[in-house]
Scaffold this active site. Structure first.
Site, PDB file in Angstrom:
ATOM      1  N   HIS A 102       6.784  -1.293   3.328  1.00  8.57           N
ATOM      2  CA  HIS A 102       6.629  -2.685   3.764  1.00  8.57           C
ATOM      3  C   HIS A 102       5.786  -3.449   2.756  1.00  8.57           C
ATOM      4  O   HIS A 102       4.931  -2.882   2.077  1.00  8.57           O
ATOM      5  CB  HIS A 102       6.001  -2.766   5.157  1.00  8.57           C
ATOM      6  CG  HIS A 102       4.698  -2.041   5.294  1.00  8.57           C
ATOM      7  ND1 HIS A 102       4.633  -0.681   5.487  1.00  8.57           N
ATOM      8  CD2 HIS A 102       3.415  -2.471   5.248  1.00  8.57           C
ATOM      9  CE1 HIS A 102       3.369  -0.306   5.566  1.00  8.57           C
ATOM     10  NE2 HIS A 102       2.607  -1.368   5.417  1.00  8.57           N
ATOM     11  N   ASN A 134       0.862  -1.174   0.000  1.00 10.36           N
ATOM     12  CA  ASN A 134       0.000   0.000   0.000  1.00 10.36           C
ATOM     13  C   ASN A 134       0.903   1.230   0.000  1.00 10.36           C
ATOM     14  O   ASN A 134       1.824   1.325   0.810  1.00 10.36           O
ATOM     15  CB  ASN A 134      -0.901  -0.002   1.240  1.00 10.36           C
ATOM     16  CG  ASN A 134      -1.842  -1.193   1.261  1.00 10.36           C
ATOM     17  OD1 ASN A 134      -2.356  -1.596   0.231  1.00 10.36           O
ATOM     18  ND2 ASN A 134      -2.062  -1.758   2.437  1.00 10.36           N
TER      19      ASN A 134
HETATM   20  P1  AMP Z   1      -0.424  -0.604   5.854  1.00  7.57           P
HETATM   21  O1  AMP Z   1      -1.865  -0.301   6.174  1.00  7.57           O
HETATM   22  O2  AMP Z   1      -0.200  -1.173   4.516  1.00  7.57           O
HETATM   23  O3  AMP Z   1       0.464   0.594   6.154  1.00  7.57           O
HETATM   24  O4  AMP Z   1      -0.018  -1.763   6.858  1.00  7.57           O
HETATM   25  C1  AMP Z   1       0.374  -1.553   8.173  1.00  7.57           C
HETATM   26  C2  AMP Z   1       0.226  -2.863   8.872  1.00  7.57           C
HETATM   27  O5  AMP Z   1       0.970  -2.818  10.089  1.00  7.57           O
HETATM   28  C3  AMP Z   1      -1.214  -3.221   9.265  1.00  7.57           C
HETATM   29  O6  AMP Z   1      -1.581  -4.451   8.617  1.00  7.57           O
HETATM   30  C4  AMP Z   1      -1.144  -3.368  10.793  1.00  7.57           C
HETATM   31  O7  AMP Z   1      -1.954  -4.422  11.272  1.00  7.57           O
HETATM   32  C5  AMP Z   1       0.328  -3.619  11.036  1.00  7.57           C
HETATM   33  N1  AMP Z   1       0.832  -3.227  12.336  1.00  7.57           N
HETATM   34  C6  AMP Z   1       0.666  -2.053  12.963  1.00  7.57           C
HETATM   35  N2  AMP Z   1       1.330  -2.045  14.139  1.00  7.57           N
HETATM   36  C7  AMP Z   1       1.941  -3.253  14.242  1.00  7.57           C
HETATM   37  C8  AMP Z   1       2.774  -3.867  15.222  1.00  7.57           C
HETATM   38  N3  AMP Z   1       3.127  -3.230  16.342  1.00  7.57           N
HETATM   39  N4  AMP Z   1       3.201  -5.134  15.004  1.00  7.57           N
HETATM   40  C9  AMP Z   1       2.843  -5.798  13.885  1.00  7.57           C
HETATM   41  N5  AMP Z   1       2.084  -5.263  12.909  1.00  7.57           N
HETATM   42  C10 AMP Z   1       1.625  -4.018  13.096  1.00  7.57           C
END
Ligand code: AMP
Ligand code: ZN
Length: 114
Positions: free
Chosen positions: A100, A87
């Site tokens: 990511h 994204n």
């Molecule tokens: P995006 O919306 O593509 O930026 O993805 C961010 C992702 O990070 C989401 O799927 C969240 O569930 C994940 N996320 C946020 N905080 C954490 C955390 N502390 N540990 C693992 N995943 C996380």
């Protein structure tokens, strides 16, 4: 390292994570809110804000992320396939501003955007 960045803090060990893979370029850990049986975030160790910031100087991190994705997918038994999602930016639904790749699998993924 960006002091305010959640994923930089995770890479640095300041915030705990369920690590599945690490090398010189890449850190990978389980998403805290999994959307499938396997949902892993594959993250470059350099702070790159999004896919929009990839350039000739830092693109090795993208290549290394994809090398890691192939290894992790094999280790997780995703022999029948998987999906990699990035994204980018507000319209792309990015919520953490550190590049990511979501590695998602372990089930038949039905919804297709393209
Ligand atoms: P995006 O919306 O593509 O930026 O993805 C961010 C992702 O990070 C989401 O799927 C969240 O569930 C994940 N996320 C946020 N905080 C954490 C955390 N502390 N540990 C693992 N995943 C996380
Ligand atoms: Zn960062």
């Amino acid at each position: 390292m960006n002091e305010k960045c959640l994923f930089c803090k995770i890479i640095n060990g300041d915030i705990p994570s369920a690590k599945v893979y690490e090398d010189e370029y890449v850190y990978a850990f389980r998403d805290i809110n999994p959307q499938a049986p396997v949902h892993i975030l594959v993250v470059p160790k350099a702070h790159i804000g999004s896919a929009a910031e990839v350039n000739a100087e830092n693109s090795v991190y993208v290549a290394k992320c994809y090398e890691a994705i192939a290894k992790i997918a094999a280790a997780e038994g995703l022999d029948n396939g998987y999906r990699v999602i990035n994204n980018c930016g507000e319209d792309g639904g990015q919520s953490v501003m550190h590049l990511h790749f979501h590695l998602i699998g372990g089930m038949k993924l039905s919804e297709k955007i393209i």
